[in-house]
Motif scaffolding. Sequence first.
Motif, PDB file in Angstrom:
ATOM      1  N   TYR A   1      22.146  50.184  34.046  1.00  0.00           N
ATOM      2  CA  TYR A   1      22.324  48.893  34.710  1.00  0.00           C
ATOM      3  C   TYR A   1      22.225  48.586  36.172  1.00  0.00           C
ATOM      4  N   ASN A   2      22.213  47.508  36.932  1.00  0.00           N
ATOM      5  CA  ASN A   2      22.036  47.340  38.079  1.00  0.00           C
ATOM      6  C   ASN A   2      23.581  47.311  38.503  1.00  0.00           C
ATOM      7  N   HIS A   3      23.803  48.322  39.448  1.00  0.00           N
ATOM      8  CA  HIS A   3      25.326  48.704  39.679  1.00  0.00           C
ATOM      9  C   HIS A   3      25.837  47.762  40.842  1.00  0.00           C
ATOM     10  N   ILE A   4      24.970  46.838  41.341  1.00  0.00           N
ATOM     11  CA  ILE A   4      25.306  45.797  42.206  1.00  0.00           C
ATOM     12  C   ILE A   4      25.623  44.630  41.374  1.00  0.00           C
ATOM     13  N   THR A   5      25.263  44.094  40.300  1.00  0.00           N
ATOM     14  CA  THR A   5      25.471  43.003  39.420  1.00  0.00           C
ATOM     15  C   THR A   5      26.425  43.376  37.980  1.00  0.00           C
ATOM     16  N   GLY A   6      26.444  44.592  38.050  1.00  0.00           N
ATOM     17  CA  GLY A   6      27.269  45.137  36.607  1.00  0.00           C
ATOM     18  C   GLY A   6      26.676  44.898  35.461  1.00  0.00           C
ATOM     19  N   PRO A   7      27.459  45.280  34.389  1.00  0.00           N
ATOM     20  CA  PRO A   7      26.796  45.254  33.053  1.00  0.00           C
ATOM     21  C   PRO A   7      26.722  43.641  32.543  1.00  0.00           C
ATOM     22  N   VAL A   8      26.166  43.582  31.692  1.00  0.00           N
ATOM     23  CA  VAL A   8      26.162  42.182  30.873  1.00  0.00           C
ATOM     24  C   VAL A   8      27.440  42.010  30.247  1.00  0.00           C
ATOM     25  N   ARG A   9      27.982  40.594  30.305  1.00  0.00           N
ATOM     26  CA  ARG A   9      29.297  40.456  29.752  1.00  0.00           C
ATOM     27  C   ARG A   9      29.346  39.316  28.975  1.00  0.00           C
ATOM     28  N   ILE A  10      29.775  39.242  27.751  1.00  0.00           N
ATOM     29  CA  ILE A  10      29.889  37.954  26.900  1.00  0.00           C
ATOM     30  C   ILE A  10      31.307  37.381  26.966  1.00  0.00           C
ATOM     31  N   ARG A  11      31.336  36.329  27.309  1.00  0.00           N
ATOM     32  CA  ARG A  11      32.654  35.535  27.494  1.00  0.00           C
ATOM     33  C   ARG A  11      32.781  34.114  26.422  1.00  0.00           C
ATOM     34  N   VAL A  12      33.939  33.939  26.216  1.00  0.00           N
ATOM     35  CA  VAL A  12      34.007  32.770  25.078  1.00  0.00           C
ATOM     36  C   VAL A  12      35.322  32.178  25.595  1.00  0.00           C
ATOM     37  N   VAL A  13      35.579  30.759  25.307  1.00  0.00           N
ATOM     38  CA  VAL A  13      36.547  30.078  25.571  1.00  0.00           C
ATOM     39  C   VAL A  13      37.819  31.101  25.216  1.00  0.00           C
ATOM     40  N   ALA A  14      38.911  30.754  25.734  1.00  0.00           N
ATOM     41  CA  ALA A  14      40.220  31.497  25.189  1.00  0.00           C
ATOM     42  C   ALA A  14      40.562  31.108  23.994  1.00  0.00           C
ATOM     43  N   GLU A  15      40.681  30.162  23.428  1.00  0.00           N
ATOM     44  CA  GLU A  15      40.888  29.718  21.732  1.00  0.00           C
ATOM     45  C   GLU A  15      40.056  30.523  20.900  1.00  0.00           C
ATOM     46  N   ASP A  16      38.827  30.895  21.260  1.00  0.00           N
ATOM     47  CA  ASP A  16      37.946  31.610  20.311  1.00  0.00           C
ATOM     48  C   ASP A  16      38.099  33.188  20.732  1.00  0.00           C
ATOM     49  N   ALA A  17      38.673  33.814  21.394  1.00  0.00           N
ATOM     50  CA  ALA A  17      38.852  35.221  22.048  1.00  0.00           C
ATOM     51  C   ALA A  17      39.236  35.952  21.051  1.00  0.00           C
ATOM     52  N   GLU A  18      40.384  35.757  20.297  1.00  0.00           N
ATOM     53  CA  GLU A  18      40.824  36.663  19.029  1.00  0.00           C
ATOM     54  C   GLU A  18      39.802  36.916  18.062  1.00  0.00           C
ATOM     55  N   VAL A  19      39.092  35.786  17.677  1.00  0.00           N
ATOM     56  CA  VAL A  19      38.213  35.981  16.511  1.00  0.00           C
ATOM     57  C   VAL A  19      36.873  36.565  16.636  1.00  0.00           C
ATOM     58  N   ALA A  20      36.609  36.310  18.244  1.00  0.00           N
ATOM     59  CA  ALA A  20      35.298  36.823  18.737  1.00  0.00           C
ATOM     60  C   ALA A  20      35.432  38.470  19.090  1.00  0.00           C
ATOM     61  N   GLN A  21      36.747  38.642  19.380  1.00  0.00           N
ATOM     62  CA  GLN A  21      36.966  40.341  19.641  1.00  0.00           C
ATOM     63  C   GLN A  21      37.035  40.912  18.164  1.00  0.00           C
ATOM     64  N   GLU A  22      37.624  40.173  17.179  1.00  0.00           N
ATOM     65  CA  GLU A  22      37.712  40.997  15.913  1.00  0.00           C
ATOM     66  C   GLU A  22      36.155  41.009  15.522  1.00  0.00           C
ATOM     67  N   LEU A  23      35.474  40.005  15.399  1.00  0.00           N
ATOM     68  CA  LEU A  23      34.049  39.949  14.953  1.00  0.00           C
ATOM     69  C   LEU A  23      33.134  41.113  15.734  1.00  0.00           C
ATOM     70  N   LEU A  24      33.593  41.304  17.130  1.00  0.00           N
ATOM     71  CA  LEU A  24      32.767  42.233  17.666  1.00  0.00           C
ATOM     72  C   LEU A  24      33.370  43.739  17.868  1.00  0.00           C
ATOM     73  N   SER A  25      34.476  43.821  17.024  1.00  0.00           N
ATOM     74  CA  SER A  25      35.195  45.298  17.223  1.00  0.00           C
ATOM     75  C   SER A  25      34.428  46.594  17.094  1.00  0.00           C
ATOM     76  N   ASP A  26      33.623  46.210  15.858  1.00  0.00           N
ATOM     77  CA  ASP A  26      32.870  47.484  15.522  1.00  0.00           C
ATOM     78  C   ASP A  26      31.888  47.968  16.765  1.00  0.00           C
ATOM     79  N   LEU A  27      31.375  46.792  17.392  1.00  0.00           N
ATOM     80  CA  LEU A  27      30.447  46.931  18.491  1.00  0.00           C
ATOM     81  C   LEU A  27      30.915  47.707  19.650  1.00  0.00           C
ATOM     82  N   ALA A  28      32.115  47.398  19.921  1.00  0.00           N
ATOM     83  CA  ALA A  28      33.070  47.792  21.093  1.00  0.00           C
ATOM     84  C   ALA A  28      33.333  49.349  20.914  1.00  0.00           C
TER      85      ALA A  28
END
Length: 94
Positions: free
Chosen positions: A60-87
């Motif tokens: 990846y481009n070391h200046i800009t950093g990796p790609v990040r996916i962000r969600v609103v705080a109220e959806d974070a727990e569900v999103a993290q659980e959904l993506l836990s296998d990918l993590a």
Amino acid sequence: LAGTERGIPPSMGDLVTVFESTDVALIAIAKGALQDADIRFVVQNEFTQNLLGVGQLGSYNHITGPVRIRVVAEDAEVAQELLSDLAGEPDGAV
């Protein structure tokens, strides 16, 4: 934020990073999973990887950093659980 997806206006408050990666396949899978679950998200650095003229150095481009996916705080727990296998993948984090 570089690339907005699913209609999150900047005024929606705090965003939480739920996934980051340099692997385009994992990023696509994560985005698809969030879309299927109707979770709104933004993708940071997706289109800035080659913006500064240096392109991707290694994984990846070391200046800009990796790609990040962000969600609103109220959806974070569900999103993290959904993506836990990918993590658990070698290039998936958060």
